[in-house]
Design a protein around this motif. Structure first.
Motif, PDB file in Angstrom:
ATOM      1  N   ILE A   4       0.631  -1.082  -0.090  1.00  0.00           N
ATOM      2  CA  ILE A   4       0.014   0.041  -0.042  1.00  0.00           C
ATOM      3  C   ILE A   4       1.001   1.386  -0.078  1.00  0.00           C
ATOM      4  N   PHE A   5       1.949   1.247   0.765  1.00  0.00           N
ATOM      5  CA  PHE A   5       2.846   2.421   0.666  1.00  0.00           C
ATOM      6  C   PHE A   5       3.555   2.360  -0.295  1.00  0.00           C
ATOM      7  N   CYS A   6       3.984   1.456  -1.245  1.00  0.00           N
ATOM      8  CA  CYS A   6       4.586   1.677  -2.504  1.00  0.00           C
ATOM      9  C   CYS A   6       3.655   2.281  -3.408  1.00  0.00           C
ATOM     10  N   HIS A   7       2.374   1.935  -3.500  1.00  0.00           N
ATOM     11  CA  HIS A   7       1.216   2.412  -4.077  1.00  0.00           C
ATOM     12  C   HIS A   7       1.087   3.992  -3.857  1.00  0.00           C
ATOM     13  N   ILE A   8       1.179   4.451  -2.664  1.00  0.00           N
ATOM     14  CA  ILE A   8       1.319   5.994  -2.433  1.00  0.00           C
ATOM     15  C   ILE A   8       2.408   6.349  -2.939  1.00  0.00           C
ATOM     16  N   VAL A   9       3.613   5.916  -2.819  1.00  0.00           N
ATOM     17  CA  VAL A   9       4.983   6.589  -3.503  1.00  0.00           C
ATOM     18  C   VAL A   9       4.629   6.659  -5.147  1.00  0.00           C
ATOM     19  N   ALA A  26       6.464  12.061   2.619  1.00  0.00           N
ATOM     20  CA  ALA A  26       5.824  12.192   4.079  1.00  0.00           C
ATOM     21  C   ALA A  26       4.255  12.687   3.841  1.00  0.00           C
ATOM     22  N   PHE A  27       3.358  11.964   4.563  1.00  0.00           N
ATOM     23  CA  PHE A  27       2.004  12.095   4.316  1.00  0.00           C
ATOM     24  C   PHE A  27       1.070  11.916   5.521  1.00  0.00           C
ATOM     25  N   ARG A  28      -0.255  12.549   5.560  1.00  0.00           N
ATOM     26  CA  ARG A  28      -0.809  12.389   6.760  1.00  0.00           C
ATOM     27  C   ARG A  28      -1.199  10.971   7.041  1.00  0.00           C
ATOM     28  N   ASP A  29      -1.178  10.549   8.149  1.00  0.00           N
ATOM     29  CA  ASP A  29      -1.912   9.382   8.603  1.00  0.00           C
ATOM     30  C   ASP A  29      -3.540   9.269   8.523  1.00  0.00           C
ATOM     31  N   ILE A  30      -3.637   8.232   7.856  1.00  0.00           N
ATOM     32  CA  ILE A  30      -5.202   8.241   7.305  1.00  0.00           C
ATOM     33  C   ILE A  30      -6.217   7.987   8.798  1.00  0.00           C
ATOM     34  N   ASN A  31      -5.541   7.548   9.833  1.00  0.00           N
ATOM     35  CA  ASN A  31      -6.359   7.234  11.070  1.00  0.00           C
ATOM     36  C   ASN A  31      -5.638   7.972  12.168  1.00  0.00           C
ATOM     37  N   PRO A  32      -5.408   9.266  12.171  1.00  0.00           N
ATOM     38  CA  PRO A  32      -4.427   9.904  12.975  1.00  0.00           C
ATOM     39  C   PRO A  32      -4.712   9.795  14.628  1.00  0.00           C
ATOM     40  N   VAL A  36      -1.531  16.122  15.229  1.00  0.00           N
ATOM     41  CA  VAL A  36      -0.638  16.060  14.143  1.00  0.00           C
ATOM     42  C   VAL A  36      -0.034  14.613  14.084  1.00  0.00           C
ATOM     43  N   HIS A  37      -0.428  13.811  12.885  1.00  0.00           N
ATOM     44  CA  HIS A  37       0.193  12.465  12.742  1.00  0.00           C
ATOM     45  C   HIS A  37       0.728  12.059  11.450  1.00  0.00           C
ATOM     46  N   LEU A  38       1.952  12.398  11.129  1.00  0.00           N
ATOM     47  CA  LEU A  38       2.614  11.975   9.918  1.00  0.00           C
ATOM     48  C   LEU A  38       3.142  10.924   9.677  1.00  0.00           C
ATOM     49  N   LEU A  39       3.617  10.335   8.647  1.00  0.00           N
ATOM     50  CA  LEU A  39       4.446   9.102   8.333  1.00  0.00           C
ATOM     51  C   LEU A  39       5.516   9.541   7.427  1.00  0.00           C
ATOM     52  N   VAL A  40       6.625   9.344   7.611  1.00  0.00           N
ATOM     53  CA  VAL A  40       7.703   9.545   6.629  1.00  0.00           C
ATOM     54  C   VAL A  40       8.298   8.138   6.260  1.00  0.00           C
ATOM     55  N   ILE A  85       9.030   4.077  15.265  1.00  0.00           N
ATOM     56  CA  ILE A  85       8.948   2.970  14.150  1.00  0.00           C
ATOM     57  C   ILE A  85       8.563   1.743  14.824  1.00  0.00           C
ATOM     58  N   ASN A  86       7.694   1.197  14.482  1.00  0.00           N
ATOM     59  CA  ASN A  86       7.076  -0.232  14.792  1.00  0.00           C
ATOM     60  C   ASN A  86       7.932  -1.229  13.959  1.00  0.00           C
ATOM     61  N   CYS A  87       8.277  -2.166  14.371  1.00  0.00           N
ATOM     62  CA  CYS A  87       8.976  -3.191  13.725  1.00  0.00           C
ATOM     63  C   CYS A  87       8.677  -4.669  13.913  1.00  0.00           C
ATOM     64  N   GLY A  91       5.929  -5.838  17.542  1.00  0.00           N
ATOM     65  CA  GLY A  91       6.581  -4.373  17.647  1.00  0.00           C
ATOM     66  C   GLY A  91       5.167  -3.480  17.184  1.00  0.00           C
ATOM     67  N   GLY A  92       4.098  -4.072  17.031  1.00  0.00           N
ATOM     68  CA  GLY A  92       2.840  -3.376  16.461  1.00  0.00           C
ATOM     69  C   GLY A  92       2.853  -2.900  15.140  1.00  0.00           C
ATOM     70  N   GLN A  93       3.737  -3.341  14.172  1.00  0.00           N
ATOM     71  CA  GLN A  93       3.746  -2.910  12.820  1.00  0.00           C
ATOM     72  C   GLN A  93       2.702  -3.633  12.087  1.00  0.00           C
ATOM     73  N   LEU A  94       1.849  -2.732  11.344  1.00  0.00           N
ATOM     74  CA  LEU A  94       0.797  -3.407  10.658  1.00  0.00           C
ATOM     75  C   LEU A  94       0.972  -3.322   9.034  1.00  0.00           C
ATOM     76  N   LEU A 100       8.181   5.892   9.576  1.00  0.00           N
ATOM     77  CA  LEU A 100       8.585   6.804  10.899  1.00  0.00           C
ATOM     78  C   LEU A 100       7.145   7.589  11.255  1.00  0.00           C
ATOM     79  N   HIS A 101       6.758   7.319  12.442  1.00  0.00           N
ATOM     80  CA  HIS A 101       5.324   7.864  12.862  1.00  0.00           C
ATOM     81  C   HIS A 101       6.030   9.193  13.281  1.00  0.00           C
ATOM     82  N   VAL A 102       5.280  10.623  13.017  1.00  0.00           N
ATOM     83  CA  VAL A 102       5.656  11.665  13.811  1.00  0.00           C
ATOM     84  C   VAL A 102       4.215  12.161  14.598  1.00  0.00           C
TER      85      VAL A 102
HETATM   86  P1  AMP Z   1       2.133   0.644  11.934  1.00  0.00           P
HETATM   87  O1  AMP Z   1       1.026  -0.080  12.832  1.00  0.00           O
HETATM   88  O2  AMP Z   1       3.157   1.198  12.491  1.00  0.00           O
HETATM   89  O3  AMP Z   1       2.510  -0.144  10.872  1.00  0.00           O
HETATM   90  O4  AMP Z   1       1.161   1.980  11.231  1.00  0.00           O
HETATM   91  C1  AMP Z   1       0.577   1.934   9.810  1.00  0.00           C
HETATM   92  C2  AMP Z   1      -0.120   3.312   9.930  1.00  0.00           C
HETATM   93  O5  AMP Z   1      -0.337   3.270   8.682  1.00  0.00           O
HETATM   94  C3  AMP Z   1      -1.367   3.429  10.653  1.00  0.00           C
HETATM   95  O6  AMP Z   1      -1.260   4.671  11.882  1.00  0.00           O
HETATM   96  C4  AMP Z   1      -2.496   3.571   9.840  1.00  0.00           C
HETATM   97  O7  AMP Z   1      -3.637   4.419  10.124  1.00  0.00           O
HETATM   98  C5  AMP Z   1      -1.771   3.973   8.605  1.00  0.00           C
HETATM   99  N1  AMP Z   1      -2.042   3.835   7.302  1.00  0.00           N
HETATM  100  C6  AMP Z   1      -2.765   2.798   6.715  1.00  0.00           C
HETATM  101  N2  AMP Z   1      -3.046   3.101   5.428  1.00  0.00           N
HETATM  102  C7  AMP Z   1      -2.742   4.184   5.070  1.00  0.00           C
HETATM  103  C8  AMP Z   1      -3.118   5.185   4.176  1.00  0.00           C
HETATM  104  N3  AMP Z   1      -3.518   4.738   2.994  1.00  0.00           N
HETATM  105  N4  AMP Z   1      -2.790   6.599   4.223  1.00  0.00           N
HETATM  106  C9  AMP Z   1      -2.253   7.088   5.120  1.00  0.00           C
HETATM  107  N5  AMP Z   1      -2.154   6.311   6.503  1.00  0.00           N
HETATM  108  C10 AMP Z   1      -2.342   5.022   6.172  1.00  0.00           C
END
Ligand code: AMP
Length: 113
Positions: A4-9, A26-32, A36-40, A85-87, A91-94, A100-102
């Motif tokens: 999904i993030f490659c598709h955003i790139v 860097a973009f805004r997290d879809i579920n902040p 302020v909740h950005l992803l780099v 960074i969840n790993c 580590g909670g990485q989805l 990198l969460h900001v």
């Molecule tokens: P993590 O648990 O560290 O893997 O966090 C993944 C993050 O990506 C979560 O905070 C999601 O809300 C976010 N996320 C998932 N899909 C998207 C998307 N299409 N655009 C922006 N953020 C997203």
């Protein structure tokens, strides 16, 4: 690769981009989780932090530099913020693309998990 993030790139999936250069986006997290909740993320696909070696030290340095600049731009540099960074699974990485969460703009919990 169906990432999904490659598709955003690549622009295939829309996102609220706040910064981009040749290495990162860097973009805004879809579920902040905070005002302020950005992803780099790196443009290059790394599944997780565990994929990085000393060879990519410059990339992490750049990601932190961009995160700090974005924190200033978003007005949270003075009040404080958190870089996370969840790993991997426990580590909670989805999303399996290094990110990198900001987070900031409210008092964050002191708990680490
Ligand atoms: P993590 O648990 O560290 O893997 O966090 C993944 C993050 O990506 C979560 O905070 C999601 O809300 C976010 N996320 C998932 N899909 C998207 C998307 N299409 N655009 C922006 N953020 C997203």
């Amino acid at each position: 690769m169906d990432c999904i993030f490659c598709h955003i790139v690549s622009g295939k999936i829309p996102s609220d981009i706040v910064y981009q250069d040749e290495k990162v986006i860097a973009f805004r997290d879809i579920n902040p989780q905070s005002p302020v909740h950005l992803l780099v993320i790196p443009r290059e696909h790394f599944t997780s932090l565990a994929d990085l070696t000393e060879k990519e030290a410059h990339l992490m340095g750049h990601m932190v530099g961009v995160a700090n600049q974005l924190a200033r731009d978003e007005g949270i540099s003075g009040t404080g913020y958190r870089l996370v960074i969840n790993c991997g699974k426990q580590g909670g990485q989805l999303v399996p693309h290094l990110h990198l969460h900001v987070m900031g703009g409210r008092q964050l919990s002191g708990q680490l998990g």
